[in-house]
Design a protein around this motif. Structure first.
Motif, PDB file in Angstrom:
ATOM      1  N   GLY A   1       0.801  -1.214   0.000  1.00 17.31           N
ATOM      2  CA  GLY A   1       0.000   0.000   0.000  1.00 17.31           C
ATOM      3  C   GLY A   1       0.838   1.269   0.000  1.00 17.31           C
ATOM      4  N   THR A   2       0.226   2.340  -0.459  1.00 14.82           N
ATOM      5  CA  THR A   2       0.894   3.627  -0.546  1.00 14.82           C
ATOM      6  C   THR A   2       1.317   4.120   0.836  1.00 14.82           C
ATOM      7  OG1 THR A   2      -0.412   4.177  -2.488  1.00 14.82           O
ATOM      8  CG2 THR A   2       0.660   6.005  -1.347  1.00 14.82           C
ATOM      9  N   ASP A   3       2.575   4.525   0.951  1.00  9.95           N
ATOM     10  CA  ASP A   3       3.154   5.086   2.174  1.00  9.95           C
ATOM     11  C   ASP A   3       3.199   4.097   3.328  1.00  9.95           C
ATOM     12  OD1 ASP A   3       3.645   7.559   0.978  1.00  9.95           O
ATOM     13  OD2 ASP A   3       1.642   8.299   1.465  1.00  9.95           O
TER      14      ASP A   3
ATOM     15  N   THR B   1       3.719  -4.224  -2.953  1.00  5.21           N
ATOM     16  CA  THR B   1       3.178  -3.269  -3.925  1.00  5.21           C
ATOM     17  C   THR B   1       4.124  -2.085  -4.070  1.00  5.21           C
ATOM     18  OG1 THR B   1       1.974  -1.938  -2.287  1.00  5.21           O
ATOM     19  CG2 THR B   1       0.818  -3.846  -3.222  1.00  5.21           C
ATOM     20  N   ASP B   2       3.919  -1.332  -5.130  1.00 11.29           N
ATOM     21  CA  ASP B   2       4.603  -0.054  -5.259  1.00 11.29           C
ATOM     22  C   ASP B   2       4.090   0.901  -4.185  1.00 11.29           C
ATOM     23  OD1 ASP B   2       5.979  -0.935  -7.495  1.00 11.29           O
ATOM     24  OD2 ASP B   2       4.460  -0.199  -8.895  1.00 11.29           O
ATOM     25  N   GLY B   3       4.925   1.873  -3.822  1.00 12.38           N
ATOM     26  CA  GLY B   3       4.527   2.878  -2.842  1.00 12.38           C
ATOM     27  C   GLY B   3       4.863   2.524  -1.417  1.00 12.38           C
TER      28      GLY B   3
ATOM     29  N   GLU C   1      -5.369 -10.102   7.914  1.00 12.17           N
ATOM     30  CA  GLU C   1      -4.595  -9.054   7.242  1.00 12.17           C
ATOM     31  C   GLU C   1      -4.443  -9.375   5.746  1.00 12.17           C
ATOM     32  OE1 GLU C   1      -3.060  -6.214   8.176  1.00 12.17           O
ATOM     33  OE2 GLU C   1      -3.620  -6.222  10.290  1.00 12.17           O
ATOM     34  N   LEU C   2      -4.143 -10.621   5.456  1.00 13.08           N
ATOM     35  CA  LEU C   2      -3.968 -11.016   4.069  1.00 13.08           C
ATOM     36  C   LEU C   2      -5.298 -10.952   3.300  1.00 13.08           C
ATOM     37  CD1 LEU C   2      -1.625 -14.122   4.553  1.00 13.08           C
ATOM     38  CD2 LEU C   2      -0.988 -11.825   3.825  1.00 13.08           C
ATOM     39  N   GLU C   3      -6.366 -11.323   3.968  1.00 15.55           N
ATOM     40  CA  GLU C   3      -7.678 -11.282   3.332  1.00 15.55           C
ATOM     41  C   GLU C   3      -8.081  -9.855   2.985  1.00 15.55           C
ATOM     42  OE1 GLU C   3     -11.010 -12.706   1.583  1.00 15.55           O
ATOM     43  OE2 GLU C   3      -9.452 -13.954   2.501  1.00 15.55           O
ATOM     44  N   ALA C   4      -7.739  -8.926   3.887  1.00 17.01           N
ATOM     45  CA  ALA C   4      -8.096  -7.517   3.666  1.00 17.01           C
ATOM     46  C   ALA C   4      -7.162  -6.820   2.712  1.00 17.01           C
ATOM     47  CB  ALA C   4      -8.114  -6.782   5.009  1.00 17.01           C
ATOM     48  N   SER C   5      -6.047  -7.449   2.406  1.00 20.59           N
ATOM     49  CA  SER C   5      -5.035  -6.806   1.576  1.00 20.59           C
ATOM     50  C   SER C   5      -5.464  -6.791   0.116  1.00 20.59           C
ATOM     51  CB  SER C   5      -3.684  -7.519   1.703  1.00 20.59           C
ATOM     52  OG  SER C   5      -2.763  -7.036   0.782  1.00 20.59           O
ATOM     53  N   GLY C   6      -5.503  -5.616  -0.454  1.00 18.73           N
ATOM     54  CA  GLY C   6      -5.832  -5.508  -1.874  1.00 18.73           C
ATOM     55  C   GLY C   6      -4.721  -6.001  -2.776  1.00 18.73           C
ATOM     56  N   ALA C   7      -3.513  -6.142  -2.200  1.00 19.84           N
ATOM     57  CA  ALA C   7      -2.360  -6.565  -3.008  1.00 19.84           C
ATOM     58  C   ALA C   7      -2.318  -8.068  -3.198  1.00 19.84           C
ATOM     59  CB  ALA C   7      -1.065  -6.101  -2.341  1.00 19.84           C
ATOM     60  N   LEU C   8      -3.101  -8.804  -2.401  1.00 15.86           N
ATOM     61  CA  LEU C   8      -3.023 -10.265  -2.467  1.00 15.86           C
ATOM     62  C   LEU C   8      -4.375 -10.845  -2.835  1.00 15.86           C
ATOM     63  CD1 LEU C   8      -0.828 -10.779   0.705  1.00 15.86           C
ATOM     64  CD2 LEU C   8      -0.103 -10.895  -1.663  1.00 15.86           C
TER      65      LEU C   8
END
Length: 395
Positions: free
Chosen positions: A276-278, A308-310, A388-395
């Motif tokens: 995530g960003t920042d 992710t990037d950011g 945490e992984l479930e909520a992660s948009g990157a995964l």
């Protein structure tokens, strides 16, 4: 983590001993004091604070009492030990911990009565002792000080579980008696608005074994200093850490092992993932092997997986050796992303890309969870990590 999972990091070894042209002073020479006025309010330019967003922490450095109603505590499993309080200057308070920054000094000075958990000599606690700290509201300042003493040849696990929301500054000092085995677990699963600064110091006695595990999953800003030194030969200290940073989170962990006696051991392993960003994580690991610490065996390692990037991970291992008469000393740091070729390898066996990524991250971080050796807590933290992984948009 499996050997296969380990290869999924495109690692870049990054070992630092200085910052730019600035020569770092010995870790042992840095200021410690019980007096708040001995510490300046940090500006962020200091070596100790250069990774930390200090502008967001101004309230932690104000030398005033915080509200006692800002957090509540609940203690479980304390039937086999003594629970009391220690006033400022009352032994054994102050034996293990002397504040190393202004926030810790404020917390110490404004905690009139520290909670004291005293484990009797030769006791073997069948169940973990658990102290749950619950913040009562966003922006509420809270100071706390805890003392844990493990008597000679005792065996125990003590868990500090941080929840809710507060601006929490907590000191923890640990005294591990001769031949004792003590595990301390500090879990940070605060709500999104919480901030947490902490200093956790331990002194480890002759032939004793001390394990500290830090798990940081929640909170807007966390900065923990975890330190250990020794009082007798044959002592061992293990410092483990796990963190998962989402967008906008700052999770910072600093460790210091002071090998000040002969024939002591230490092992440090911190692993993190970011998305995530920042999202920003920081690990700074210091090991000092003093001149008299012949026979030392020490190793520290930090690994970061950027999803992710950011996102940004800063990792700085420092090793200072004053004698060549040691068993071994080393450090390693790696920060990287998934290796696309290895992801393809997993996907070629019928696993979706999303599931492949989650399997790798889960296995990568579970290595630290499994160090706790408390099945119920390991399961609870594995479930929290899964959320945490479930909520992660990157995964």
């Amino acid at each position: 983590m499996s050997e296969e999972g380990e290869t999924l990091l495109d690692s870049k070894v990054d070992k630092h001993h200085s910052h730019g042209t600035e020569v770092m002073a010995s870790r042992a020479e840095r200021l410690t004091s019980q007096r708040v006025e001995d510490f300046k309010v940090p500006s962020g330019l200091e070596e100790e604070w250069r990774f930390t967003p200090v502008k967001k922490l101004k309230e932690f450095f104000i030398d005033v009492d915080a509200g006692a109603e800002a957090f509540s505590t609940a203690l479980e499993g304390a039937e086999q030990l003594s629970v009391s309080t220690l006033s400022i200057g009352q032994s054994p308070r102050g034996i293990a911990l002397v504040p190393a920054d202004r926030a810790a000094a404020v917390a110490s000075a404004h905690t009139a009565e520290a909670t004291f958990l005293d484990i009797p000599a030769n006791a073997e606690l069948s169940e973990p002792v658990k102290l749950t700290v619950t913040g009562q509201g966003a922006g509420q300042r809270a100071n706390a000080h805890y003392v844990v003493r493990a008597g000679a040849n005792s065996r125990a696990v003590v868990i500090f579980d941080h929840r809710g929301t507060a601006d929490f500054s907590g000191n923890l000092e640990v005294i591990v008696g001769e031949g004792a085995e003590l595990t301390v677990v500090s879990v940070q699963r605060w709500d999104d608005e919480a901030k947490h600064l902490g200093q956790h110091d331990a002194v480890v006695g002759k032939d004793a074994k001390y394990k500290h595990v830090a798990v940081s999953l929640g909170g807007a800003l966390i900065r923990l200093n975890v330190n250990a030194r020794y009082t007798g030969e044959g002592a061992e200290a293990e410092l483990f850490g796990l963190y998962f940073a989402d967008a906008g989170q700052h999770l910072e962990h600093r460790t210091f092992i002071d090998h000040n006696v002969p024939n002591s051991k230490s092992n440090v392993l911190y692993k993190g993932a970011l998305q995530g960003t920042d999202a920003h994580t920081v690990w700074v690991g210091d090991v000092l092997i003093q001149k008299q610490a012949i026979g030392t065996d020490s190793y520290e390692k930090n690994q970061n997986l950027i999803l992710t990037d950011g996102a940004r991970a800063d990792s700085v291992p420092n090793l200072e050796i004053e004698t060549g008469l040691i068993e071994g000393a080393g450090h390693a740091s790696s920060t990287g992303r998934f290796d696309d070729e290895h992801l393809f390898y997993l996907m070629a066996r019928g696993i979706s890309e999303r599931d492949a990524r989650r399997l790798v991250v889960r296995g990568y971080l579970n290595e630290v969870i499994q160090k706790i050796k408390v099945p119920a807590l390991e399961e609870e933290l594995a479930e929290a990590l899964e959320r945490e992984l479930e909520a992660s948009g990157a995964l």
